[in-house]
Scaffold this active site. Structure first.
Site, PDB file in Angstrom:
ATOM      1  N   CYS A  57       9.232  25.477 -25.860  1.00  0.00           N
ATOM      2  CA  CYS A  57       8.258  26.189 -25.019  1.00  0.00           C
ATOM      3  C   CYS A  57       8.689  26.137 -23.552  1.00  0.00           C
ATOM      4  CB  CYS A  57       6.857  25.613 -25.253  1.00  0.00           C
ATOM      5  SG  CYS A  57       5.546  26.676 -24.613  1.00  0.00           S
TER       6      CYS A  57
ATOM      7  N   HIS B 266       6.190  26.185 -31.031  1.00  0.00           N
ATOM      8  CA  HIS B 266       6.124  24.721 -31.104  1.00  0.00           C
ATOM      9  C   HIS B 266       6.446  24.256 -32.521  1.00  0.00           C
ATOM     10  CE1 HIS B 266       4.466  23.678 -27.144  1.00  0.00           C
ATOM     11  NE2 HIS B 266       3.978  24.912 -27.181  1.00  0.00           N
TER      12      HIS B 266
ATOM     13  N   GLU C 254       6.763  21.326 -33.595  1.00  0.00           N
ATOM     14  CA  GLU C 254       5.974  20.121 -33.897  1.00  0.00           C
ATOM     15  C   GLU C 254       4.521  20.463 -34.235  1.00  0.00           C
ATOM     16  OE1 GLU C 254       6.684  21.263 -31.004  1.00  0.00           O
ATOM     17  OE2 GLU C 254       5.097  20.847 -29.560  1.00  0.00           O
TER      18      GLU C 254
END
Lengths: 206, 250
Positions: A80, A185, A187
């Site tokens: 990001c 993202h 994660e």
């Protein structure tokens, strides 16, 4: 050991949690020696461009990181804002110089003519346009979680491996030698996100 | 295709223990037996401990546990009154922070937080009651304090102040399982351009579809409808996909 770069911005704990889940040891640090000793680096980030560069500068990280990435060719994944900071400049709240590792500019969705709600928040598609390391074992219809108002201009880059569409087509991922960047993202993108992260941790090379 | 419609699970914690709520009061205790779910799109954790009871630390532990085990966005709220609260919650794994009472009392708080952490990080939650004259009114401080402000007007102000998302809850419908108040939801959706998260009242899958189609929601939230078991989230998603709503079905 995976070095997660701490510059006071971003969801460092979430990134560390995902790395740990994949069975890798990690350290969250702004210590240059520790980062130098790490096998791979991750530059996370949520926030504003100018803020991000200011914090990297305050912690004296800009030159040492550039040395590790450009000279030592240590594999690095930007997520990001972390990815956006790789560019030479950003235009969020004024002009800001970036790390300059990739020869492009970060632009605003609004300036690009996007009329859909900004920030772009939510699960969206990914169009994989070039075989690379990050998307091995990722199905074509996989969705990823995005949260951003700015995007990396992919036009000047040769290493764009995936794009996403949100009123305009923007860069979702790049691979340029040891430099890896994703706008979404991993994660926060469930199993396919973890696959992308695992590919970086296991397969990326200097 | 574009950004998918989201299904969000809202979990309310009383002193660190998962509770179901009814009309904003802790109703009965749930067993927290899941965490590792793959199909839900986002998780909301709310601290509903009454003031002066319990310890905040217990809620922080809950947030840390979720952050380390769930790989979806995590929005966290309850008693958020300062940018230090933002900092604390983000540092233990929250991706977004939900504000409510303090935002109404001090709208510049929204701007302050958005400047520091970005608009995408700031969710303004609005609690509404329907008055006898069929007008809606925002209530704050866990539904106890009337404000005289209309929910959709407040939503528009909150967006201007920097809110990245708006969440709407109906006090009366909380725990009812009777469906969302889509008249209220639509009035909110029409007043803002940021995503609207609708909460309180869902009792079956068709209520989710109505929340999107009639309420104008970008995301539907629920806490009471299922025990967050993996199969029920997936079955809800399948239902929505069949109803023609673009959701993440993997």
């Amino acid at each position: 050991m995976i070095g997660i770069i701490d510059y006071g911005l971003g969801n460092l704990r979430s990134v560390a949690g995902a790395v740990e889940r994949l069975g890798f040891e990690w350290v969250i640090t702004d210590n240059v020696k520790t980062l130098d000793g790490a096998d791979k680096l991750i530059l996370p980030g949520v926030g504003a461009y100018g803020d991000g560069m200011r914090k990297l500068n305050e912690r004296g990280l800009v030159e040492p990181l550039s040395d590790l990435v450009l000279n030592d060719k240590k594999p690095i994944l930007g997520i990001c804002l972390g990815f956006q900071l790789f560019a030479k400049e950003g235009t969020e709240f004024g002009y800001h110089k970036g790390l300059g590792w990739i020869d492009t500019t970060v632009r605003s969705f609004r300036d690009g003519g996007v009329t859909a709600p900004v920030p772009h928040i939510g699960w969206n598609d990914l169009d994989i346009c070039k075989t690379g390391t990050l998307f091995k074992d990722v199905p074509d219809d996989a969705l990823f979680y995005y949260v951003h108002s700015y995007y990396v201009d992919g036009a000047p880059l040769t290493g764009v491996t995936a794009t996403c569409h949100y009123d305009l087509t923007f860069t979702a991922a790049i691979e340029l030698g040891n430099i890896y960047g994703v706008q979404f993202h991993p994660e926060k993108s469930q199993r396919h996100g973890l696959t992308v992260l695992r590919n970086f941790l296991e397969k990326s090379e200097a | 295709m574009s950004v998918r419609k989201r299904l969000i699970t809202v979990l309310t914690f009383n002193n660190g223990i998962l509770f179901r709520t009814k009309e904003f009061h802790p109703d009965y205790r749930y067993t927290l037996n899941f965490v590792d779910a793959w199909s839900v799109d986002e998780i909301v954790l709310l601290d509903i401990t009454r003031r002066g009871e319990g310890e905040r630390r217990n809620f922080y532990e809950v947030v840390e546990t979720f952050a380390s085990r769930c790989f979806v966005p995590l929005a966290v709220g309850g008693y958020v009154t300062t940018v230090d609260d933002f900092k604390k919650l983000l540092s233990i794994g929250a991706d977004k922070v939900i504000v409510n009472t303090e935002a109404m009392r001090r709208p510049e708080f929204i701007t302050e937080a958005a400047r520091l952490y970005g608009a995408q990080c700031v969710v303004v939650s609005v609690d509404a009651v329907k008055r006898a004259d069929r007008e809606y009114e925002v209530v704050i401080d866990r539904g106890t304090e009337p404000t005289g402000v209309s929910p959709h007007e407040w939503a528009a102000i909150a967006e201007k102040r920097g809110a990245g998302e708006i969440m709407i809850q109906s006090v009366e419908l909380d725990g009812s399982l009777n469906g969302y108040d889509n008249e209220l939801n639509r009035s909110m959706a029409d007043a803002i351009s940021v995503p609207l998260l609708v909460n309180t009242g869902a009792g079956n899958w068709s209520h989710f579809a109505a929340g999107f189609n009639e309420g104008g929601a970008a995301a539907v939230c629920t806490s009471n409808i299922y025990h967050f078991t993996e199969s029920s989230v997936r079955s809800a998603k399948r239902y929505l996909a069949r109803a023609g709503i673009a959701v993440r079905t993997e």
